[in-house]
Design a protein around this motif. Structure first.
Motif, PDB file in Angstrom:
ATOM      1  N   ASN A   1       0.034   2.986  -5.322  1.00 54.92           N
ATOM      2  CA  ASN A   1      -0.457   1.933  -4.761  1.00 54.92           C
ATOM      3  C   ASN A   1      -1.596   1.386  -5.537  1.00 54.92           C
ATOM      4  OD1 ASN A   1      -2.328   3.631  -3.852  1.00 54.92           O
ATOM      5  ND2 ASN A   1      -1.686   3.568  -1.731  1.00 54.92           N
TER       6      ASN A   1
ATOM      7  N   THR B   1       9.777  10.000  10.779  1.00 48.37           N
ATOM      8  CA  THR B   1       9.128   8.988   9.879  1.00 48.37           C
ATOM      9  C   THR B   1      10.222   8.927   8.675  1.00 48.37           C
ATOM     10  OG1 THR B   1       7.259   8.496   8.866  1.00 48.37           O
ATOM     11  CG2 THR B   1       7.292  10.634   9.150  1.00 48.37           C
ATOM     12  N   GLY B   2       9.307   8.158   7.666  1.00 47.78           N
ATOM     13  CA  GLY B   2      10.122   8.119   6.477  1.00 47.78           C
ATOM     14  C   GLY B   2       9.142   7.691   5.168  1.00 47.78           C
ATOM     15  N   GLY B   3       9.652   6.844   4.593  1.00 48.44           N
ATOM     16  CA  GLY B   3      10.602   5.788   4.583  1.00 48.44           C
ATOM     17  C   GLY B   3      10.715   5.101   5.856  1.00 48.44           C
ATOM     18  N   GLU B   4      12.080   4.438   6.150  1.00 48.01           N
ATOM     19  CA  GLU B   4      12.239   3.718   7.281  1.00 48.01           C
ATOM     20  C   GLU B   4      13.258   4.593   8.114  1.00 48.01           C
ATOM     21  OE1 GLU B   4      10.573   1.860   9.402  1.00 48.01           O
ATOM     22  OE2 GLU B   4      12.547   2.195  10.954  1.00 48.01           O
TER      23      GLU B   4
ATOM     24  N   MET C   1      -5.490   4.382   2.754  1.00 47.19           N
ATOM     25  CA  MET C   1      -5.728   5.450   2.020  1.00 47.19           C
ATOM     26  C   MET C   1      -5.247   5.585   0.666  1.00 47.19           C
ATOM     27  SD  MET C   1      -4.779   8.417   4.951  1.00 47.19           S
ATOM     28  CE  MET C   1      -3.310   7.760   5.446  1.00 47.19           C
TER      29      MET C   1
ATOM     30  N   VAL D   1      -2.570  -1.170   9.162  1.00 50.02           N
ATOM     31  CA  VAL D   1      -3.261  -0.968   7.721  1.00 50.02           C
ATOM     32  C   VAL D   1      -4.121  -1.963   7.291  1.00 50.02           C
ATOM     33  CG1 VAL D   1      -3.201  -0.067   5.371  1.00 50.02           C
ATOM     34  CG2 VAL D   1      -1.424   0.911   7.113  1.00 50.02           C
TER      35      VAL D   1
ATOM     36  N   THR E   1       7.709   6.864  14.265  1.00 54.48           N
ATOM     37  CA  THR E   1       7.142   5.817  13.557  1.00 54.48           C
ATOM     38  C   THR E   1       7.979   5.066  12.691  1.00 54.48           C
ATOM     39  OG1 THR E   1       5.070   7.215  13.232  1.00 54.48           O
ATOM     40  CG2 THR E   1       5.195   4.974  12.239  1.00 54.48           C
ATOM     41  N   THR E   2       8.012   3.585  13.025  1.00 50.92           N
ATOM     42  CA  THR E   2       8.815   2.672  12.392  1.00 50.92           C
ATOM     43  C   THR E   2       8.150   1.401  11.990  1.00 50.92           C
ATOM     44  OG1 THR E   2      10.915   1.343  12.796  1.00 50.92           O
ATOM     45  CG2 THR E   2       9.334   1.730  14.794  1.00 50.92           C
ATOM     46  N   ASN E   3       8.881   0.611  11.054  1.00 55.99           N
ATOM     47  CA  ASN E   3       8.194  -0.732  10.685  1.00 55.99           C
ATOM     48  C   ASN E   3       8.704  -1.626  11.652  1.00 55.99           C
ATOM     49  OD1 ASN E   3      10.911  -1.201   9.856  1.00 55.99           O
ATOM     50  ND2 ASN E   3      10.676  -1.058   7.589  1.00 55.99           N
TER      51      ASN E   3
ATOM     52  N   ASN F   1       0.241   0.259  14.684  1.00 61.11           N
ATOM     53  CA  ASN F   1      -0.561   0.425  13.481  1.00 61.11           C
ATOM     54  C   ASN F   1      -0.823  -0.424  12.649  1.00 61.11           C
ATOM     55  OD1 ASN F   1      -0.972   3.138  14.374  1.00 61.11           O
ATOM     56  ND2 ASN F   1       0.202   4.235  12.826  1.00 61.11           N
TER      57      ASN F   1
ATOM     58  N   MET G   1       3.772   8.758  -0.016  1.00 59.55           N
ATOM     59  CA  MET G   1       3.939   8.520   1.456  1.00 59.55           C
ATOM     60  C   MET G   1       5.203   8.391   2.069  1.00 59.55           C
ATOM     61  SD  MET G   1       1.213   8.152   3.539  1.00 59.55           S
ATOM     62  CE  MET G   1       0.381   7.283   5.023  1.00 59.55           C
TER      63      MET G   1
ATOM     64  N   TYR H   1       0.800  -1.353   0.111  1.00 57.46           N
ATOM     65  CA  TYR H   1      -0.033  -0.051  -0.132  1.00 57.46           C
ATOM     66  C   TYR H   1       0.990   1.380  -0.110  1.00 57.46           C
ATOM     67  CZ  TYR H   1       1.080  -0.890   4.863  1.00 57.46           C
ATOM     68  OH  TYR H   1       1.779  -1.213   5.982  1.00 57.46           O
TER      69      TYR H   1
ATOM     70  N   SER I   1       4.665  -0.043  13.150  1.00 53.18           N
ATOM     71  CA  SER I   1       3.508  -0.725  11.785  1.00 53.18           C
ATOM     72  C   SER I   1       3.691  -2.134  11.928  1.00 53.18           C
ATOM     73  CB  SER I   1       3.664  -0.093  10.708  1.00 53.18           C
ATOM     74  OG  SER I   1       3.870   1.357  10.466  1.00 53.18           O
TER      75      SER I   1
ATOM     76  N   GLU J   1      -7.449   2.758   8.078  1.00 55.67           N
ATOM     77  CA  GLU J   1      -8.213   2.531   6.674  1.00 55.67           C
ATOM     78  C   GLU J   1      -7.114   2.812   5.612  1.00 55.67           C
ATOM     79  OE1 GLU J   1     -12.773   3.941   7.808  1.00 55.67           O
ATOM     80  OE2 GLU J   1     -11.495   5.245   6.520  1.00 55.67           O
TER      81      GLU J   1
HETATM   82  N1  SAM Z   1       8.387   3.009   7.649  1.00 53.74           N
HETATM   83  C1  SAM Z   1       7.586   3.530   8.768  1.00 53.74           C
HETATM   84  C2  SAM Z   1       6.734   2.583   9.152  1.00 53.74           C
HETATM   85  O1  SAM Z   1       5.633   1.930   8.188  1.00 53.74           O
HETATM   86  O2  SAM Z   1       6.018   2.454  10.174  1.00 53.74           O
HETATM   87  C3  SAM Z   1       7.319   4.978   8.698  1.00 53.74           C
HETATM   88  C4  SAM Z   1       6.601   5.572   7.586  1.00 53.74           C
HETATM   89  S1  SAM Z   1       5.163   4.901   6.969  1.00 53.74           S
HETATM   90  C5  SAM Z   1       5.075   5.882   5.329  1.00 53.74           C
HETATM   91  C6  SAM Z   1       4.137   5.692   8.039  1.00 53.74           C
HETATM   92  C7  SAM Z   1       2.694   5.009   8.234  1.00 53.74           C
HETATM   93  O3  SAM Z   1       2.109   5.211   6.991  1.00 53.74           O
HETATM   94  C8  SAM Z   1       2.799   3.700   8.586  1.00 53.74           C
HETATM   95  O4  SAM Z   1       1.997   3.174   9.752  1.00 53.74           O
HETATM   96  C9  SAM Z   1       2.040   2.814   7.279  1.00 53.74           C
HETATM   97  O5  SAM Z   1       1.462   1.655   7.687  1.00 53.74           O
HETATM   98  C10 SAM Z   1       1.340   3.810   6.688  1.00 53.74           C
HETATM   99  N2  SAM Z   1       0.636   3.900   5.629  1.00 53.74           N
HETATM  100  C11 SAM Z   1       1.475   3.836   4.431  1.00 53.74           C
HETATM  101  N3  SAM Z   1       1.013   3.768   3.190  1.00 53.74           N
HETATM  102  C12 SAM Z   1      -0.557   4.025   3.575  1.00 53.74           C
HETATM  103  C13 SAM Z   1      -1.744   4.133   2.960  1.00 53.74           C
HETATM  104  N4  SAM Z   1      -1.908   3.794   1.571  1.00 53.74           N
HETATM  105  N5  SAM Z   1      -2.718   3.835   3.649  1.00 53.74           N
HETATM  106  C14 SAM Z   1      -2.876   4.216   5.138  1.00 53.74           C
HETATM  107  N6  SAM Z   1      -1.446   4.230   5.824  1.00 53.74           N
HETATM  108  C15 SAM Z   1      -0.481   4.042   5.259  1.00 53.74           C
END
Ligand code: SAM
Ligand code: SF4
Ligand code: SF4
Length: 342
Positions: free
Chosen positions: A209, A79-82, A203, A173, A107-109, A171, A337, A36, A131, A201
């Motif tokens: 995506n 945030t990022g990226g990672e 987005m 998604v 915010t991190t993966n 988090n 994003m 996504y 996430s 939700e």
């Molecule tokens: N890489 C880190 C991470 O995944 O937590 C930080 C950056 S990421 C872009 C930040 C948040 O955006 C994450 O929780 C991710 O799940 C969410 N995210 C990214 N694309 C998304 C989308 N299309 N709809 C909803 N949330 C989204």
């Protein structure tokens, strides 16, 4: 940490919204390829990442953060990226932590969190959001498309909580047909853990995506599905403009959140501003272009000139994309994003 009220001169935008939260994307790179966010279908693994010299340096980021704090920003999210892929992020956090009254979050993966949690906390980080889109390895790997196992993210969550970066927000998604069958397993796992699971939700952020509305699972449906197994009751927001709608288990098992960015737009309370990896300022997640602060920084502008530019950008802000989307407005070309930071 001392919270402070915004200074009297804090700017308001054209819809009378103050500027409270600054999200800083410190890298556009990532070791995941979430379907996504950075799907391989578009660029394969080789995304066209920014060259190093285009990135704001830590000194530039801290200088800007001070100017934002002086205009009412009380929370900074890296945030990022990672973000944990950027070298020595602890050094950045240490410098940001010297700005009085700022809440510092990240915010991190979760992939690199287990080994870093305590050094992040020692540097001055207050909380993390991790996430995690599934508990089942096959489903999670389908979501992250990087063959990454769930266990290492769970270890990161536990390490963060153990060293005091708590409560950890998790988090998820939700994408219909891909991981919505993981809503209940995730609920069962995190219930009673002290971590706050939040369902987001899916987005239409960015263009990569290939978002389709039928893949969105409305937050109301998520709440109904959980409530059928674990009865829930609504909780008042922590503060005005909080984006997550809070629910708690009636039997005292803790709370969850749902973020209904698509089905219940919350633009009217949106106090967020985003700084991209290369120093462009975006007043909305769905903005089509940003304001270049890096050329001011590198062109020798003084603090007053930059502060003035930030205030003018905020005062001109009229964004409310999600409300317009709900009203059927067509989607424009959007920023990814991973570049702007979620
Ligand atoms: N890489 C880190 C991470 O995944 O937590 C930080 C950056 S990421 C872009 C930040 C948040 O955006 C994450 O929780 C991710 O799940 C969410 N995210 C990214 N694309 C998304 C989308 N299309 N709809 C909803 N949330 C989204
Ligand atoms: Fe990477 Fe985060 Fe985007 Fe996933 S959501 S691809 S982890 S930046
Ligand atoms: Fe804020 Fe833009 Fe999201 Fe609305 S669409 S809540 S203005 S970021």
């Amino acid at each position: 940490m001392n919270m402070r009220s915004p200074p009297p001169a804090a700017p308001r935008d054209r819809r009378n919204r103050p500027m409270h939260d600054l999200r800083i994307s410190i890298t556009d790179r990532c070791n995941f390829r979430c379907v996504y966010c950075m799907p391989k279908t578009v660029f394969g693994r080789d995304y066209p990442f920014l060259p190093r010299e285009e990135l704001l340096t830590y000194e530039e980021i801290v200088r800007l953060a001070r100017l934002f704090a002086a205009q009412g920003v009380c929370k900074v999210r890296l945030t990022g990226g990672e973000p944990l892929l950027r070298k020595d992020v602890e050094r950045l956090i240490e410098q940001l932590a010297t700005i009085p009254g700022l809440e510092l979050t990240l915010t991190t993966n979760g992939s690199l969190l287990a080994a870093r949690a305590s050094s992040l906390r020692d540097a001055g980080l207050h909380r993390v959001t991790v996430s995690l889109d599934a508990l089942d390895d096959d489903v999670f790997k389908r979501m992250n498309d990087a063959d990454y196992p769930v266990a290492r993210v769970l270890a990161g969550i536990e390490a963060a909580a153990a060293c005091g970066l708590a409560p950890v927000k998790v988090n998820m998604v939700v994408k219909r047909g891909t991981n919505d069958n993981e809503i209940l397993p995730m609920t069962r796992h995190f219930r009673g853990s002290g971590h706050i699971l939040r369902f987001i939700e899916y987005m239409d952020a960015g263009n990569a995506n290939a978002w389709q509305v039928k893949e969105v699972v409305p937050a109301g449906e998520v709440v109904r599905r959980i409530d059928a197994e674990f009865p829930l009751e609504a909780v008042d927001p922590n503060y005005e403009g909080e984006v997550a709608e809070r629910w708690r288990y009636r039997d005292g098992g803790g709370e969850i959140g749902v973020i209904a960015s698509v089905t219940q737009a919350f633009c009217s309370g949106c106090t967020r501003i985003r700084l991209s990896t290369d120093g462009k300022l975006y007043t909305c997640l769905f903005a089509t272009s940003g304001h270049d602060l890096r050329s001011l920084l590198r062109g020798g502008a003084g603090d007053e000139q930059i502060a003035d530019a930030i205030a003018r950008i905020w005062q001109a802000r009229d964004d409310r994309y999600s409300e317009l989307r709900a009203a059927g407005a067509p989607a424009a070309q959007k920023i990814e994003m991973s570049y702007i930071g979620g």
